[in-house]
Design a protein around this motif. Sequence first.
Motif, PDB file in Angstrom:
ATOM      1  N   PRO A 126      -6.263  56.475  86.889  1.00 18.38           N
ATOM      2  CA  PRO A 126      -5.170  57.558  87.641  1.00 18.38           C
ATOM      3  C   PRO A 126      -5.479  57.990  89.164  1.00 18.38           C
ATOM      4  N   LYS A 127      -6.698  58.063  89.910  1.00 21.72           N
ATOM      5  CA  LYS A 127      -6.642  57.995  91.481  1.00 21.72           C
ATOM      6  C   LYS A 127      -6.497  56.726  91.430  1.00 21.72           C
ATOM      7  N   ALA A 128      -6.297  55.399  91.413  1.00 22.71           N
ATOM      8  CA  ALA A 128      -6.160  54.153  92.282  1.00 22.71           C
ATOM      9  C   ALA A 128      -4.829  53.651  91.253  1.00 22.71           C
ATOM     10  N   GLU A 183       2.084  56.445  82.018  1.00 22.09           N
ATOM     11  CA  GLU A 183       3.743  55.855  83.112  1.00 22.09           C
ATOM     12  C   GLU A 183       3.465  56.025  83.662  1.00 22.09           C
ATOM     13  N   LYS A 184       2.776  56.232  85.894  1.00 22.43           N
ATOM     14  CA  LYS A 184       2.944  55.346  86.741  1.00 22.43           C
ATOM     15  C   LYS A 184       2.490  53.787  86.727  1.00 22.43           C
ATOM     16  N   ALA A 185       1.625  53.918  86.106  1.00 25.25           N
ATOM     17  CA  ALA A 185       1.582  52.848  86.199  1.00 25.25           C
ATOM     18  C   ALA A 185      -0.102  52.551  84.548  1.00 25.25           C
ATOM     19  N   ALA A 232      -0.946  48.752  85.590  1.00 30.32           N
ATOM     20  CA  ALA A 232      -2.070  48.784  86.758  1.00 30.32           C
ATOM     21  C   ALA A 232      -1.330  47.910  88.030  1.00 30.32           C
ATOM     22  N   ALA A 233      -1.724  47.930  89.611  1.00 33.46           N
ATOM     23  CA  ALA A 233      -1.481  48.514  90.262  1.00 33.46           C
ATOM     24  C   ALA A 233      -1.599  47.379  91.386  1.00 33.46           C
ATOM     25  N   GLY A 234      -2.894  46.413  89.965  1.00 36.67           N
ATOM     26  CA  GLY A 234      -3.326  44.928  90.979  1.00 36.67           C
ATOM     27  C   GLY A 234      -4.966  45.044  90.838  1.00 36.67           C
ATOM     28  N   ALA A 235      -5.613  44.129  91.492  1.00 36.48           N
ATOM     29  CA  ALA A 235      -6.947  44.252  91.724  1.00 36.48           C
ATOM     30  C   ALA A 235      -7.472  45.359  92.782  1.00 36.48           C
ATOM     31  N   ASP A 236      -8.097  45.930  93.114  1.00 32.54           N
ATOM     32  CA  ASP A 236      -8.928  46.866  93.559  1.00 32.54           C
ATOM     33  C   ASP A 236      -9.429  46.164  95.004  1.00 32.54           C
ATOM     34  N   ILE A 237      -7.960  47.090  95.915  1.00 28.65           N
ATOM     35  CA  ILE A 237      -7.553  46.032  97.268  1.00 28.65           C
ATOM     36  C   ILE A 237      -9.154  46.423  98.118  1.00 28.65           C
ATOM     37  N   LYS A 238      -9.816  47.858  98.096  1.00 30.02           N
ATOM     38  CA  LYS A 238     -10.510  48.633  98.678  1.00 30.02           C
ATOM     39  C   LYS A 238     -11.765  47.815  98.445  1.00 30.02           C
ATOM     40  N   GLU A 239     -12.307  47.470  97.142  1.00 30.36           N
ATOM     41  CA  GLU A 239     -13.613  46.488  96.293  1.00 30.36           C
ATOM     42  C   GLU A 239     -13.045  44.734  96.989  1.00 30.36           C
ATOM     43  N   GLY A 242       0.101  42.695  91.095  1.00 33.09           N
ATOM     44  CA  GLY A 242       0.028  42.052  91.481  1.00 33.09           C
ATOM     45  C   GLY A 242      -0.975  41.182  90.763  1.00 33.09           C
ATOM     46  N   GLY A 243      -2.478  41.523  90.231  1.00 36.79           N
ATOM     47  CA  GLY A 243      -3.053  42.008  89.008  1.00 36.79           C
ATOM     48  C   GLY A 243      -3.220  42.274  87.812  1.00 36.79           C
ATOM     49  N   GLY A 244      -2.505  43.659  88.016  1.00 37.91           N
ATOM     50  CA  GLY A 244      -1.603  44.160  86.488  1.00 37.91           C
ATOM     51  C   GLY A 244      -0.604  43.531  85.976  1.00 37.91           C
ATOM     52  N   CYS A 245       0.000  43.128  87.192  1.00 36.58           N
ATOM     53  CA  CYS A 245       0.783  41.234  86.524  1.00 36.58           C
ATOM     54  C   CYS A 245       0.332  40.697  85.399  1.00 36.58           C
ATOM     55  N   GLU A 246      -0.739  40.505  86.482  1.00 34.31           N
ATOM     56  CA  GLU A 246      -1.068  39.159  85.497  1.00 34.31           C
ATOM     57  C   GLU A 246      -2.145  39.301  84.098  1.00 34.31           C
ATOM     58  N   LEU A 247      -2.414  39.975  84.308  1.00 33.66           N
ATOM     59  CA  LEU A 247      -3.161  40.923  83.673  1.00 33.66           C
ATOM     60  C   LEU A 247      -1.839  41.453  82.853  1.00 33.66           C
ATOM     61  N   PRO A 305       2.859  40.577  94.983  1.00 32.98           N
ATOM     62  CA  PRO A 305       3.047  41.643  96.083  1.00 32.98           C
ATOM     63  C   PRO A 305       2.046  40.897  96.966  1.00 32.98           C
ATOM     64  N   GLU A 306       0.701  40.117  96.018  1.00 34.21           N
ATOM     65  CA  GLU A 306      -0.571  39.717  97.223  1.00 34.21           C
ATOM     66  C   GLU A 306      -0.551  38.889  98.680  1.00 34.21           C
ATOM     67  N   ILE A 307       1.195  38.061  98.747  1.00 36.18           N
ATOM     68  CA  ILE A 307       0.832  37.562  99.627  1.00 36.18           C
ATOM     69  C   ILE A 307       1.263  38.576 101.321  1.00 36.18           C
ATOM     70  N   PRO A 329      -1.713  35.035  95.147  1.00 32.89           N
ATOM     71  CA  PRO A 329      -2.033  35.821  93.208  1.00 32.89           C
ATOM     72  C   PRO A 329      -3.521  34.841  92.680  1.00 32.89           C
ATOM     73  N   GLY A 330      -4.485  35.872  92.167  1.00 27.20           N
ATOM     74  CA  GLY A 330      -5.681  34.534  91.947  1.00 27.20           C
ATOM     75  C   GLY A 330      -5.990  35.008  90.737  1.00 27.20           C
ATOM     76  N   ALA A 331      -5.506  35.763  89.386  1.00 27.89           N
ATOM     77  CA  ALA A 331      -5.936  35.646  88.077  1.00 27.89           C
ATOM     78  C   ALA A 331      -4.618  35.170  87.821  1.00 27.89           C
TER      79      ALA A 331
HETATM   80  N1  CAA Z   1      -6.496  48.891  95.004  1.00 27.87           N
HETATM   81  C1  CAA Z   1      -6.814  49.792  95.115  1.00 27.87           C
HETATM   82  N2  CAA Z   1      -6.098  50.953  95.471  1.00 27.87           N
HETATM   83  C2  CAA Z   1      -5.279  51.081  94.967  1.00 27.87           C
HETATM   84  C3  CAA Z   1      -4.495  49.590  94.462  1.00 27.87           C
HETATM   85  C4  CAA Z   1      -5.084  48.706  94.570  1.00 27.87           C
HETATM   86  N3  CAA Z   1      -4.175  47.733  93.816  1.00 27.87           N
HETATM   87  N4  CAA Z   1      -2.820  50.372  94.589  1.00 27.87           N
HETATM   88  C5  CAA Z   1      -2.772  51.724  94.547  1.00 27.87           C
HETATM   89  N5  CAA Z   1      -4.480  52.354  94.812  1.00 27.87           N
HETATM   90  C6  CAA Z   1      -4.557  53.399  95.223  1.00 27.87           C
HETATM   91  C7  CAA Z   1      -4.300  54.285  97.198  1.00 27.87           C
HETATM   92  O1  CAA Z   1      -5.068  54.038  97.944  1.00 27.87           O
HETATM   93  C8  CAA Z   1      -3.932  55.351  97.060  1.00 27.87           C
HETATM   94  O2  CAA Z   1      -5.589  55.864  96.619  1.00 27.87           O
HETATM   95  P1  CAA Z   1      -5.286  57.540  98.268  1.00 27.87           P
HETATM   96  O3  CAA Z   1      -4.611  58.592  97.099  1.00 27.87           O
HETATM   97  O4  CAA Z   1      -7.449  57.796  98.020  1.00 27.87           O
HETATM   98  O5  CAA Z   1      -4.924  56.971  99.908  1.00 27.87           O
HETATM   99  C9  CAA Z   1      -3.663  55.800  95.379  1.00 27.87           C
HETATM  100  O6  CAA Z   1      -4.222  54.419  94.385  1.00 27.87           O
HETATM  101  C10 CAA Z   1      -2.351  55.772  95.005  1.00 27.87           C
HETATM  102  O7  CAA Z   1      -1.591  54.729  95.448  1.00 27.87           O
HETATM  103  P2  CAA Z   1      -0.536  55.351  96.749  1.00 27.87           P
HETATM  104  O8  CAA Z   1      -0.914  56.498  97.501  1.00 27.87           O
HETATM  105  O9  CAA Z   1      -0.234  53.906  98.204  1.00 27.87           O
HETATM  106  O10 CAA Z   1       0.819  55.788  95.405  1.00 27.87           O
HETATM  107  P3  CAA Z   1       2.157  55.656  95.601  1.00 27.87           P
HETATM  108  O11 CAA Z   1       3.137  55.833  94.495  1.00 27.87           O
HETATM  109  O12 CAA Z   1       2.689  55.963  97.604  1.00 27.87           O
HETATM  110  O13 CAA Z   1       2.885  53.776  95.577  1.00 27.87           O
HETATM  111  C11 CAA Z   1       2.263  51.839  94.814  1.00 27.87           C
HETATM  112  C12 CAA Z   1       1.972  52.949  94.547  1.00 27.87           C
HETATM  113  C13 CAA Z   1       3.725  51.000  95.742  1.00 27.87           C
HETATM  114  C14 CAA Z   1       1.965  50.713  93.909  1.00 27.87           C
HETATM  115  C15 CAA Z   1       0.828  51.379  96.112  1.00 27.87           C
HETATM  116  O14 CAA Z   1      -0.048  52.192  95.852  1.00 27.87           O
HETATM  117  C16 CAA Z   1       0.456  49.622  96.379  1.00 27.87           C
HETATM  118  O15 CAA Z   1       1.200  49.016  96.920  1.00 27.87           O
HETATM  119  N6  CAA Z   1      -0.324  49.374  95.366  1.00 27.87           N
HETATM  120  C17 CAA Z   1      -0.923  47.926  96.565  1.00 27.87           C
HETATM  121  C18 CAA Z   1       0.205  46.918  95.275  1.00 27.87           C
HETATM  122  C19 CAA Z   1      -0.581  45.841  95.496  1.00 27.87           C
HETATM  123  O16 CAA Z   1      -0.702  45.462  96.395  1.00 27.87           O
HETATM  124  N7  CAA Z   1      -1.298  45.411  94.908  1.00 27.87           N
HETATM  125  C20 CAA Z   1      -1.623  43.979  94.167  1.00 27.87           C
HETATM  126  C21 CAA Z   1      -3.665  43.670  94.915  1.00 27.87           C
HETATM  127  S1  CAA Z   1      -4.301  41.724  95.514  1.00 27.87           S
HETATM  128  C22 CAA Z   1      -4.404  41.172  93.772  1.00 27.87           C
HETATM  129  O17 CAA Z   1      -4.270  41.988  92.590  1.00 27.87           O
HETATM  130  C23 CAA Z   1      -5.120  40.304  93.866  1.00 27.87           C
HETATM  131  C24 CAA Z   1      -4.588  39.731  92.452  1.00 27.87           C
HETATM  132  O18 CAA Z   1      -3.643  38.580  92.125  1.00 27.87           O
HETATM  133  C25 CAA Z   1      -5.916  39.656  91.324  1.00 27.87           C
END
Ligand code: CAA
Length: 258
Positions: free
Chosen positions: A20-22, A56-58, A60-67, A106-111, A129-131, A137-139
């Motif tokens: 949930p934290k991410a 309920e909220k997610a 999956a918000a994608g691959a882990d951007i921080k990783e 992102g990766g959540g949509c791809e999953l 939203p990878e752009i 998109p990578g998956a």
């Molecule tokens: N990776 C790592 N951490 C993520 C994350 C992600 N994809 N999405 C959300 N988080 C983290 C946030 O960094 C935040 O952590 P902290 O509290 O430590 O700052 C926590 O989850 C909550 O997120 P928000 O504060 O941003 O929540 P919000 O409700 O304001 O916004 C959101 C929600 C619109 C989904 C926004 O979090 C967001 O835009 N996330 C990224 C979405 C994204 O770009 N996904 C594509 C990733 S790239 C990919 O997936 C490559 C591929 O094709 C495989």
Amino acid sequence: MGREFSELSTNGRQVTLNRPKALNALSSPLFEELNDALSKYDENKDIGAIVITGSEKAFAAGADIKEMAPLTFSAAYSNNFIAPWSHLANAIRTPVIAAVSGYALGGGCELALMCDIIYCTDKATFGQPEIKLGVIPGAGGSQRLTRAIGKSKAMELILTGKNFSGKEAGEWGVAARVIEGGKEELMAETLKTAETIASYSRVAVVAAKEVVDKSQELSLREGVEYERRLFHGLFGSKDQKIGMTAFAEKKKAEWSHE
Ligand code: CAA
């Protein structure tokens, strides 16, 4: 099921992403756990359908951007980063339903797109939203989303990074069903469908999934021939005799799954 998972939980035939934290961002360890859970379900012949869901909220918000942020080309390439994500699409033979509430980005949509069926709530948010992060998109998103909704719409979404709603996912054929309401209503409908699929012969279900998947890769003629071969093959199953005899005798089929 008594197994330990740090970032996902399993219950019966359902995998719930639980980071949930991410917002269920898909880190490599989380995906390893997911693959492990899917393999165990797939090997269990008592499980006829698998459900993947999030919160309920997610979803999956994608691959882990921080990783990914510090990743270099050479590390990504030599370790074949993200390749293990294909396990679901390449190796799991049991039908998998994605139940999407909230973000599937992102990766959540791809999953979700890798799953066999998507159910979502009307308030779900999909997108690639990878752009916006300087990547693509990578998956499989560029391939599966394009096959699902056509080139122009997929190109627009992938080039602009614009999200689309659960309602649009239903209208465009990305989602098989859009459920009005929240996660509870979504899960009730998803589990009903999972139960229906699980009530049929496993042999026929696996064959049905295989032929529909082939339609994404083969020409029409090759696909129809492939389907006919598997159709012929099913006459070698016990369940074909069981199903057709039960119909003739006006009885409920008791599948042997053989
Ligand atoms: N990776 C790592 N951490 C993520 C994350 C992600 N994809 N999405 C959300 N988080 C983290 C946030 O960094 C935040 O952590 P902290 O509290 O430590 O700052 C926590 O989850 C909550 O997120 P928000 O504060 O941003 O929540 P919000 O409700 O304001 O916004 C959101 C929600 C619109 C989904 C926004 O979090 C967001 O835009 N996330 C990224 C979405 C994204 O770009 N996904 C594509 C990733 S790239 C990919 O997936 C490559 C591929 O094709 C495989």
